[in-house]
Design a protein around this motif. Structure first.
Motif, mmCIF file in Angstrom:
data_model
loop_
_atom_site.group_PDB
_atom_site.id
_atom_site.type_symbol
_atom_site.label_atom_id
_atom_site.label_comp_id
_atom_site.label_asym_id
_atom_site.label_seq_id
_atom_site.Cartn_x
_atom_site.Cartn_y
_atom_site.Cartn_z
ATOM 1 N N SER A 113 -0.411 -4.656 -6.639
ATOM 2 C CA SER A 113 -0.013 -6.059 -6.664
ATOM 3 C C SER A 113 1.222 -6.213 -7.542
ATOM 4 O O SER A 113 1.391 -5.497 -8.537
ATOM 5 C CB SER A 113 -1.149 -6.945 -7.180
ATOM 6 O OG SER A 113 -1.455 -6.629 -8.526
ATOM 7 N N ASN A 167 7.305 6.456 0.382
ATOM 8 C CA ASN A 167 6.619 5.185 0.141
ATOM 9 C C ASN A 167 7.499 3.947 0.085
ATOM 10 O O ASN A 167 6.978 2.827 0.111
ATOM 11 C CB ASN A 167 5.835 5.274 -1.180
ATOM 12 C CG ASN A 167 4.698 6.249 -1.127
ATOM 13 O OD1 ASN A 167 3.627 5.963 -0.598
ATOM 14 N ND2 ASN A 167 4.918 7.445 -1.679
ATOM 15 N N GLU A 174 0.843 -1.184 0.000
ATOM 16 C CA GLU A 174 0.000 0.000 0.000
ATOM 17 C C GLU A 174 0.883 1.241 0.000
ATOM 18 O O GLU A 174 1.753 1.392 0.859
ATOM 19 C CB GLU A 174 -0.930 0.027 1.202
ATOM 20 C CG GLU A 174 -1.916 1.197 1.167
ATOM 21 C CD GLU A 174 -3.067 1.060 2.141
ATOM 22 O OE1 GLU A 174 -3.962 1.917 2.109
ATOM 23 O OE2 GLU A 174 -3.059 0.092 2.925
ATOM 24 N N GLY A 181 -2.883 4.059 -3.123
ATOM 25 C CA GLY A 181 -3.700 2.859 -2.991
ATOM 26 C C GLY A 181 -2.832 1.621 -2.937
ATOM 27 O O GLY A 181 -1.628 1.696 -2.685
ATOM 28 N N LYS A 182 -3.451 0.462 -3.195
ATOM 29 C CA LYS A 182 -2.748 -0.821 -3.109
ATOM 30 C C LYS A 182 -2.253 -1.254 -4.481
ATOM 31 O O LYS A 182 -2.892 -1.002 -5.507
ATOM 32 C CB LYS A 182 -3.665 -1.882 -2.514
ATOM 33 C CG LYS A 182 -4.116 -1.580 -1.082
ATOM 34 C CD LYS A 182 -4.982 -2.694 -0.551
ATOM 35 C CE LYS A 182 -5.419 -2.435 0.894
ATOM 36 N NZ LYS A 182 -6.392 -1.321 0.994
ATOM 37 N N VAL A 215 -7.172 -2.858 -5.841
ATOM 38 C CA VAL A 215 -5.764 -3.229 -5.964
ATOM 39 C C VAL A 215 -5.335 -3.049 -7.423
ATOM 40 O O VAL A 215 -5.932 -3.635 -8.330
ATOM 41 C CB VAL A 215 -5.528 -4.681 -5.506
ATOM 42 C CG1 VAL A 215 -4.056 -5.066 -5.733
ATOM 43 C CG2 VAL A 215 -5.891 -4.845 -4.037
ATOM 44 N N ALA A 219 7.233 0.638 2.227
ATOM 45 C CA ALA A 219 6.227 -0.383 1.929
ATOM 46 C C ALA A 219 6.808 -1.528 1.107
ATOM 47 O O ALA A 219 6.281 -2.649 1.124
ATOM 48 C CB ALA A 219 5.049 0.244 1.184
ATOM 49 N N SER A 269 -5.422 8.916 -6.638
ATOM 50 C CA SER A 269 -5.580 7.650 -5.913
ATOM 51 C C SER A 269 -6.491 6.701 -6.679
ATOM 52 O O SER A 269 -7.188 7.098 -7.618
ATOM 53 C CB SER A 269 -6.142 7.915 -4.510
ATOM 54 O OG SER A 269 -7.390 8.564 -4.600
#
Length: 532
Positions: free
Chosen positions: A31, A193, A24, A28-29, A69, A196, A65
């Motif tokens: 993959s 970020n 995240e 947002g998330k 995912v 993460a 944003s």
């Protein structure tokens, strides 16, 4: 395509089918693309809003944003550019103004790890290049325990146009340098970020080659970025060149003249033009070259002044250039590389200083003259600016500077390449099928070291790499990886690489099949070339 329902359910329960499979970030998330050996790649990650419409020629704005995912498995579009360099091989699909994406390769298994971070800026003269190029791929560095990042930034007229109306509307009273502002925004994004992805936000090293190296020298000088760094690597080039950088006022007038050539009288009209039309206009004969300027904001003063005052990022610097950055025709044109032709060229360039130049670039024989022409062309093209950067940082930063000369010529091309010849930046040109195959270069040409330094020889299918090439790559990448981790390139199994000394500028590590530490052989040349 969204992540599967099963994966989403696992994420909601605090699980993951693969460690670090979903992260995240501010928007947002994401993959990941899972690579063998535990490496995960996150491609096409937006770090700023698309610079389109009213955001064309504005400083980068925060990324939008997203709710679901976001699969980070494809590279984002590359910046608007013409097909200029034959050595560029893109994995992204097409060009677009919507180009502000970055890519992350991480070896971390959890977000709690704090791995050293490398942010790499591509080369291409500020008019071409992309973070998807295989030679910059971060997987190999990730296997060295490093979180590797490549960054897209705006190029050419989209990245560097200055104009009085742009300056007037800017809250910073500046225009131009949007590509450099993109890079700084990407560094801010990484700082915010990268944890993460298992990276250490307080351990960011930046690196780049050619225009990417110019970018490193710029980010070190800018108050917007210099405090984000713990180290820097420059491969061939800096903004501390032989010619003074354009001022904002000069660049604004260039922008006004360009606007007139495309038939626009206002900024609104310029912003309304299709991106492709603007791009094609920059490729016409006589079109200006848009590049970095002293804008008063990103660069409050010229980089030369900033470094001379010791106001740059005071961090360790690993820096160098290649043994054949440019060839003799850069000076001589179509004239044969004879002693007389070289002396004539020096006389034309330097006038009453020609005798001084010829003492350090001698031309007693045709063979000697060809080498001197190659050396002088390389120095004028890019070696001087790299030396000046290293020398100024050495004088004023109080931090170690590690200098290299990359000297390994590329091997012969593979048989499949036929009679192709290498170009300036490693590109190839195919000639008459009946012509003999061109011999390998006499030295290491511009950009030749990239695949070696980043461990990506296998990504380049043009050359027939030998065991010796892989050994050079293993050695060079080890030096780079050690520096990224510790600020010192030295480590077990490597020839000791001493830092340079302010009095002499040396020693220099000559990188070849057998690395050697040598005294600096070129300082007198660069002192002679210094602008008077």
């Amino acid at each position: 395509m969204l992540a599967s329902a099963n994966t989403m359910a696992q994420f909601a329960r605090g699980e993951s089918a693969e460690p670090m499979g979903i992260v995240e970030v501010a928007g947002g998330k994401l993959s990941a693309e899972v690579i063998s050996g535990g490496i995960r790649a996150f491609k096409g990650v937006p770090y700023a809003a698309p610079p389109v419409g009213e955001l064309r020629w504005r400083a980068p704005q925060p990324a939008y944003s997203w709710k679901h995912v976001r699969p980070a498995t494809r590279f984002g579009p590359r910046a608007m550019q013409l097909p200029i360099f034959g050595d560029m091989n893109f994995r992204s699909k097409g060009v677009s103004e919507d180009c502000l994406y970055l890519n992350v390769w991480t070896p971390a298994k959890t977000a709690q790890e704090r791995r050293p971070v490398l942010v790499y800026f591509y080369g291409g003269g500020f008019v071409a290049g992309d973070g998807s190029e295989p030679r910059y791929d971060g997987e190999s560095m990730a296997r060295q325990g490093i979180v590797a990042v490549t960054v897209n930034y705006r190029l050419g007229v989209f990245g560097f146009l200055a104009h009085p109306e742009l300056t007037k509307e800017s809250p910073n009273h500046a225009s131009g340098n949007y590509g450099l502002l993109d890079q700084a925004a990407a560094l801010q994004w990484v700082r915010a970020n990268i944890a993460a992805f298992g990276g250490d936000p307080k351990h960011i090293t930046i690196a780049g080659e050619s225009a990417g190296s110019y970018s490193v020298s710029a980010q070190m000088a800018s108050p917007l970025a210099k405090d984000l760094l713990v180290g820097a690597i420059g491969e061939s080039g800096s903004l501390l060149g032989l010619q003074p950088m354009p001022s904002l006022a000069q660049a604004e007038q260039t922008g006004v003249a360009f606007a007139a050539t495309v038939g626009t009288a206002s900024l609104a009209a310029l912003r309304a033009l299709p991106a492709q039309q603007l791009l094609e206009a920059t490729g016409k004969p006589g079109a200006p070259r848009f590049s970095a300027i002293v804008d008063g904001y990103f660069l409050p003063r010229s980089p030369a002044e900033i470094y001379a005052a010791g106001q740059q990022a005071r961090v360790p610097l690993l820096v160098g250039w290649n043994s054949q950055e440019m060839s003799a025709p850069f000076l001589l044109g179509e004239a044969p590389p004879t002693a007389q032709n070289f002396r004539n060229a020096v006389q034309k360039l330097y006038g009453d200083r020609a005798a001084e130049i010829l003492k350090l670039y001698p031309a007693n024989t045709d063979v000697e003259a060809e080498q001197s022409a190659t050396d002088l062309a390389s120095d004028r093209f890019i070696a001087y600016s790299t030396w000046k950067w290293a020398d100024q940082h050495l004088q004023t930063s109080g931090q170690p500077v590690y200098r290299y000369l990359y000297a390994r010529p590329r091997p012969a091309m593979t048989p499949a390449m036929g009679n192709a010849t290498s170009g300036l930046a490693g590109g190839i040109t195919k000639g008459n099928a009946a012509a003999p195959v061109a011999p390998p270069a006499r030295g290491a040409v511009h950009s030749a070291e990239i695949e070696y330094a980043l461990g990506n020889l296998d990504s380049n299918k043009v050359f027939a790499w030998t065991p010796e090439d892989y050994q050079v790559s293993k050695t060079m990448q080890a030096y780079f990886a050690n520096f990224i981790k510790t600020g010192n390139p030295n480590g077990p199994g490597l020839l000791a690489w001493p830092p340079a000394r302010a009095a002499t500028g040396g020693p220099v590590l000559r990188l070849d099949v057998k690395p050697q530490v040598e005294p600096d052989q070129t300082r007198a040349r660069y002192l002679l070339l210094e602008p008077k």
